[in-house]
Scaffold this active site. Structure first.
Site, PDB file in Angstrom:
ATOM      1  N   CYS A   2       0.868  -1.168   0.000  1.00 49.80           N
ATOM      2  CA  CYS A   2       0.000   0.000   0.000  1.00 49.80           C
ATOM      3  C   CYS A   2       0.909   1.223   0.000  1.00 49.80           C
ATOM      4  CB  CYS A   2      -0.906   0.006   1.229  1.00 49.80           C
ATOM      5  SG  CYS A   2      -1.931   1.497   1.345  1.00 49.80           S
ATOM      6  N   GLU A 102      -3.810   1.406  -6.188  1.00 55.48           N
ATOM      7  CA  GLU A 102      -2.839   0.463  -6.738  1.00 55.48           C
ATOM      8  C   GLU A 102      -2.800   0.659  -8.249  1.00 55.48           C
ATOM      9  OE1 GLU A 102      -0.704  -1.139  -5.227  1.00 55.48           O
ATOM     10  OE2 GLU A 102      -1.463  -1.559  -3.201  1.00 55.48           O
TER      11      GLU A 102
END
Length: 232
Positions: A2, A102
């Site tokens: 992340c 992402e």
């Protein structure tokens, strides 16, 4: 992993959701990146938002600047690595968010950014650990990182890791110092994919300086030549 997330909510929304007091000067964040100072809720101060730097400086690297590359810890090994094990036992925190980003590889050079959210784009918390260290100026600073786990079905299409999103009912237990380690580890699971969704956003999110509402809006993905397409 992340490496970018959003907190596009108001001070009032955050205080109501987490039952903690926020600074009057807080403004929504749309493109949070490592090394930035952002709000978290710690086990030491659960009734108020603390502001820590994202990116932990390990204990063996004192007086070093915040480490941009050390921003996540794998849930599967968090109790084994000396870098993280002490923080996992003593210094846990909630990292408030309403989405994370992402990038999906398309061809050799192109990456398409996606934003992952809960249904309704509601607030959630990611499992974090934090630590305190001394800066080169002799001042005390606080940093945190986000725990990651294997992906659920929604995330797996884009990346092989995802942040640990805590169930709301587990947040107090995550912060409590008397929660058994076994229960803590059981929380570090992929979030149910049926409670999440994802969508493509503008490549403007690639630039950290772009911290406006535009970067979380839904957009069509673009191919290697800059043409809008419908691939997902």
């Amino acid at each position: 992993m992340c490496g970018r997330y959003s907190l596009a909510k108001t001070k009032t929304e955050l205080e109501e959701r987490f039952g903690a007091e926020m600074l009057e000067s807080f403004a929504p964040r749309y493109n949070i990146a490592p090394s930035q100072l952002v709000p978290v809720i710690t086990n030491e101060s659960p009734r108020g938002f603390s502001h820590f730097y994202w990116g932990i400086t390990p204990a063996f690297a004192k007086n070093k600047p915040v480490a941009n590359k050390l921003i996540n810890a794998r849930a599967e090994t968090v109790t084994e690595k000396v870098t993280f094990s002490n923080a996992f036992k003593r210094n846990r925190c909630l990292v408030p968010a309403d989405g994370f980003f992402e990038w999906k590889k398309i061809g050799k050079k192109t990456k398409v950014p996606y934003r992952f959210v809960l249904h309704g784009e509601s607030l959630f918390s990611m499992a974090g650990i934090w630590e305190e260290y001394e800066t080169e100026q002799g001042e005390t600073a606080h940093t945190f990182l986000i725990l990651t786990t294997s992906p659920n079905a929604i995330s797996a299409e884009i990346h092989d890791r995802m942040p640990v999103i805590l169930k709301k009912e587990n947040e107090a237990k995550w912060l409590a110092m008397d929660t058994p380690e076994r229960e803590l580890l059981e929380m570090l699971q992929p979030y149910p994919d049926e409670e999440m969704t994802k969508y493509t956003v503008s490549p403007m999110v690639n630039q950290v300086a772009n911290d406006s509402a535009f970067v979380i809006r839904k957009t069509l993905p673009m191919d290697q030549f800059g043409n809008y397409t419908l691939f997902g």
